[in-house]
Design a protein around this motif. Structure first.
Motif, PDB file in Angstrom:
ATOM      1  N   ARG A  43      -1.891   1.285  -4.858  1.00 51.72           N
ATOM      2  CA  ARG A  43      -1.759  -0.019  -4.210  1.00 51.72           C
ATOM      3  C   ARG A  43      -1.341  -1.053  -5.245  1.00 51.72           C
ATOM      4  O   ARG A  43      -1.841  -1.054  -6.373  1.00 51.72           O
ATOM      5  CB  ARG A  43      -3.094  -0.459  -3.582  1.00 51.72           C
ATOM      6  N   ASP A  74       0.858  -1.188   0.000  1.00 56.27           N
ATOM      7  CA  ASP A  74       0.000   0.000   0.000  1.00 56.27           C
ATOM      8  C   ASP A  74       0.897   1.243   0.000  1.00 56.27           C
ATOM      9  O   ASP A  74       1.518   1.570   1.012  1.00 56.27           O
ATOM     10  CB  ASP A  74      -0.895  -0.017   1.238  1.00 56.27           C
ATOM     11  N   ARG A 126      -5.996  -0.390   2.086  1.00 59.51           N
ATOM     12  CA  ARG A 126      -7.176   0.432   1.801  1.00 59.51           C
ATOM     13  C   ARG A 126      -7.792   0.075   0.463  1.00 59.51           C
ATOM     14  O   ARG A 126      -8.561   0.845  -0.102  1.00 59.51           O
ATOM     15  CB  ARG A 126      -6.757   1.909   1.772  1.00 59.51           C
ATOM     16  N   GLU A 130     -13.006  -1.362   0.189  1.00 59.03           N
ATOM     17  CA  GLU A 130     -13.747  -0.495   1.119  1.00 59.03           C
ATOM     18  C   GLU A 130     -15.261  -0.664   0.994  1.00 59.03           C
ATOM     19  O   GLU A 130     -15.968  -0.702   1.987  1.00 59.03           O
ATOM     20  CB  GLU A 130     -13.351   0.963   0.875  1.00 59.03           C
TER      21      GLU A 130
END
Length: 303
Positions: free
Chosen positions: A67, A62, A192, A195
């Protein structure tokens, strides 16, 4: 490098970065060989994997603005084929050796309503994991066929060779699936990338597929262990039976050998040598001893 971009549901393709308009909704850079054109993307090449490096470690990294994760497809030889996936804003970059073409059609993925780079990356991972089932089921079918052979062809010289060949293929499949399972855990817990609820649902589906595949692998592992143990036990039993039979035959011939040894010493003064019916008497005694010993072994259930 093939570049696909989407503007208001219209999908276009080009090979030049400069041809991409400014108002794109989604850009997909599909790279099979790093060159001067792909260098404009500023990819951190040290974290990429390709088939030339021989590195087989799925990973998730990340960065601040992007990413990266590397998943492994399974080739025809059951070896890991790395697919590098980078998500950055409205851009998706895939770098591979051509294996991705066998798993998905990029334009078909782009046609999905409201598709975004994260959804597309998860689609790649989902199709990659789904493709593992074929290898797992192929090995499982071969194990079932081997199990059927076990009852009728246990002494075939090639039987154990087939067992170890299947176990070798199983190890190759396991070598691909296990690290990807760790990758899914990393994506779910460390980054992340995922999500939205839909994305989490897709990741759960991928995780369930991997668990099913691992269950198949464990089942195959147990079955091959049992087949191998049954084969070894059966052949040990057959060997023991043969050794028992040879021992009994030796036990029967031992007194007969003693008698023939005594009367084969060629002494001049052996009273039995002058008997008119001595030969028939001795042969009768030897026959009686043989029959008596066979009956004794039969009563003891050694035969």
């Amino acid at each position: 490098m093939d570049i696909y971009y989407k503007v208001q549901k219209e999908i276009s393709q080009t090979s030049k970065i400069d041809d991409i308009p400014e108002n794109v909704d989604f850009v997909w850079y599909d790279i099979q060989e790093l060159d001067s054109e792909s260098a404009q993307l500023g990819i951190v090449t040290k974290d990429l994997e390709d088939i030339k490096t021989g590195s087989y470690l799925p990973k998730y990294i990340d960065y601040n603005d992007s990413r990266l994760f590397v998943c492994h497809a399974m080739g025809m030889d059951l070896k890991a084929q790395p697919i590098n996936i980078i998500v950055s804003g409205n851009q998706l970059i895939t770098y591979h050796n051509g294996i991705l073409d066998d798993l998905i059609d990029i334009e078909t993925v782009l046609k999905i309503d409201d598709i975004n780079p994260v959804d597309a990356s998860l689609t790649i991972l989902e199709r990659t994991v789904e493709n593992y089932f074929k290898a797992a089921y192929d090995v499982e079918e071969d194990v079932f066929a081997l199990e059927d052979r076990q009852g009728t062809n246990r002494q075939s010289r090639g039987f154990m060779d087939d067992v170890f060949e299947i176990r070798s293929r199983l190890l190759k499949v396991k070598r691909v699936i296990l690290p990807v399972s760790e990758l899914v855990i990393s994506i779910r817990t460390e980054g992340r990338l995922v999500e939205g609820s839909h994305q989490k649902s897709v990741l759960r589906h991928i995780d369930l597929m991997l668990k099913r595949q691992m269950n198949i692998i464990r089942s195959i592992d147990d079955m091959t262990d049992e087949i191998r143990d049954n084969y070894v036990s059966y052949n040990s039993y057959k060997t023991n039976r043969v050794m028992t039979l040879l021992t009994l035959i030796s036990a029967i011939f031992l007194p007969l050998t003693l008698i023939t040894g005594i009367y084969g010493m060629n002494f001049d003064y052996m009273p039995e040598l002058s008997w008119h019916y001595g030969y028939f008497i001795i042969m009768g005694i030897m026959l009686f001893i043989s029959i008596a010993m066979l009956m004794y072994f039969k009563i003891k259930k050694w035969l």
